[in-house]
Scaffold this active site. Sequence first.
Site, PDB file in Angstrom:
ATOM      1  N   ASP A  71       0.688  -1.379   0.220  1.00  0.00           N
ATOM      2  CA  ASP A  71      -0.078  -0.059   0.090  1.00  0.00           C
ATOM      3  C   ASP A  71       0.736   1.396   0.122  1.00  0.00           C
ATOM      4  O   ASP A  71       0.605   2.219  -0.896  1.00  0.00           O
ATOM      5  CB  ASP A  71      -0.950   0.114   1.172  1.00  0.00           C
ATOM      6  CG  ASP A  71      -1.929  -1.027   1.220  1.00  0.00           C
ATOM      7  OD1 ASP A  71      -1.623  -2.144   0.805  1.00  0.00           O
ATOM      8  OD2 ASP A  71      -3.193  -0.589   1.457  1.00  0.00           O
TER       9      ASP A  71
ATOM     10  N   ARG B  53      -0.655   4.399  16.675  1.00  0.00           N
ATOM     11  CA  ARG B  53      -0.939   5.491  15.871  1.00  0.00           C
ATOM     12  C   ARG B  53      -0.490   6.838  16.229  1.00  0.00           C
ATOM     13  O   ARG B  53       0.160   7.937  15.581  1.00  0.00           O
ATOM     14  CB  ARG B  53      -2.382   5.606  15.435  1.00  0.00           C
ATOM     15  CG  ARG B  53      -2.879   4.411  14.889  1.00  0.00           C
ATOM     16  CD  ARG B  53      -1.954   3.824  13.736  1.00  0.00           C
ATOM     17  NE  ARG B  53      -2.330   2.364  13.177  1.00  0.00           N
ATOM     18  CZ  ARG B  53      -1.465   1.464  12.785  1.00  0.00           C
ATOM     19  NH1 ARG B  53       0.005   1.735  12.854  1.00  0.00           N
ATOM     20  NH2 ARG B  53      -2.103   0.396  12.180  1.00  0.00           N
TER      21      ARG B  53
ATOM     22  N   ASP C 282      -7.758   3.932  11.651  1.00  0.00           N
ATOM     23  CA  ASP C 282      -6.523   4.762  11.761  1.00  0.00           C
ATOM     24  C   ASP C 282      -6.241   5.949  11.208  1.00  0.00           C
ATOM     25  O   ASP C 282      -5.346   6.982  11.841  1.00  0.00           O
ATOM     26  CB  ASP C 282      -5.793   3.500  10.997  1.00  0.00           C
ATOM     27  CG  ASP C 282      -5.257   2.282  11.833  1.00  0.00           C
ATOM     28  OD1 ASP C 282      -5.266   2.496  13.136  1.00  0.00           O
ATOM     29  OD2 ASP C 282      -4.785   1.138  11.294  1.00  0.00           O
TER      30      ASP C 282
END
Length: 403
Positions: A16, A96, A125
Amino acid sequence: MTKIEKIVLSYSGGLDTSIILKWLQETYGCEVVTFTADLGQGEELKPARTKAEMSGVKDIRIVDLREEFVRDFVFPMLRANALYEGQYLLGSSIARPLIAKHLVGIAREVSADAVAHGATGKGNDQLRFELAVNALDPSIKVIAPWRQWNIRSRMQLLEYAEKHHIPVPSDKRGEAPFSIDANLLHTSTEGKILENPAEVAPDHVCQRTVDPVDAPDTPEIITIGFESGDPVSVNGKAMTPVALLTELNRLGSRHGVGRLDLVENRFIGMKSRGIYETPGGTILLAAHRGIESITLDRAAAHLKDEIMPSYAELIYNGFWFAPERDMLQALIDHSQAFVSGEVTLRLYKGSASVISRASPCSLYSADLVTFEESAITFDHHDAEGFIRLNGLRLRSLAARNGR
Ligand code: ARG
């Protein structure tokens, strides 16, 4: 589109973010700095450097954040015994804000005007990254390619990769991999067949724990030492936060501890199903509750339990850098002053059970609770009055309602 001069991308080197790197370079025509956080995901990070170099990135940052992750994020969260929806130990959620903090730090250092991440428009996220950036530096723009480009599915993503000669990884069985997020605290797996919650997850989904069925037939006894709410030793050996969590992960994995198959409610609105493996974290939660059970006052412990779901939800929803999280953290940290001592647990076929606990700051009094005769004067008649007064309103109600 607004002109962007320089972007710092949160880059894992996976499919990704490799595609995102290419897309950012093409779409914005500006310099992209890559930032790869070592959170103990157990992957080689060298390929991330090689891939970034091959994509023409000049400024490549690979930073070991493991110590900060465990010391300043995981341990503070564990002081609260935080669980989202009663079960999830928040392994992705807690990573995160740390990544966002360093994205912002690097952006400032290299005078970038934007940061970018590879989180999709459907997940939690994106909220965690962006709410953290908002809180830390509102002048920095956030680019979320998954919400901007016209790639709409994993299939289209693979087509884009092929067109741009970006290597597509496959799992051991030659299939497209699950969506996996791993760090020192957990591994989370989502997508593919797991999207049907009625399907039993296939065995190969779990990567870092053995199936409890295959775990050793002999239990393993371990002792964890705590100081002011934080674990500091295993079997009498003092350890740094990273070494300690690594060791508990090793022990937990061997005994199949910390597997969870969960359907949860995402902040963005939908339900999702995931498989979590949190071996060390699961042991630590049980152990921490064990040491709290003898060192915390009842009302203090109950107050902690009342605020815990709200605290966990704040972390889940991405509000780590929000005043209400700071306020709850202050309450939680304050409660931990005397949470010191040792807890012994038995690891056996998927379970981590507390079997003994001891503390120099214990509030437990065997002399007070004993069924035998005791030196402490406890007047049993006091209990009679205690019950009579507590029952006063119940007697009034019963008289009126005729129950
Ligand atoms: N559902 C989990 C959370 O929101 C994990 C998300 C990331 N995991 C993944 N496999 N993509 O915290």
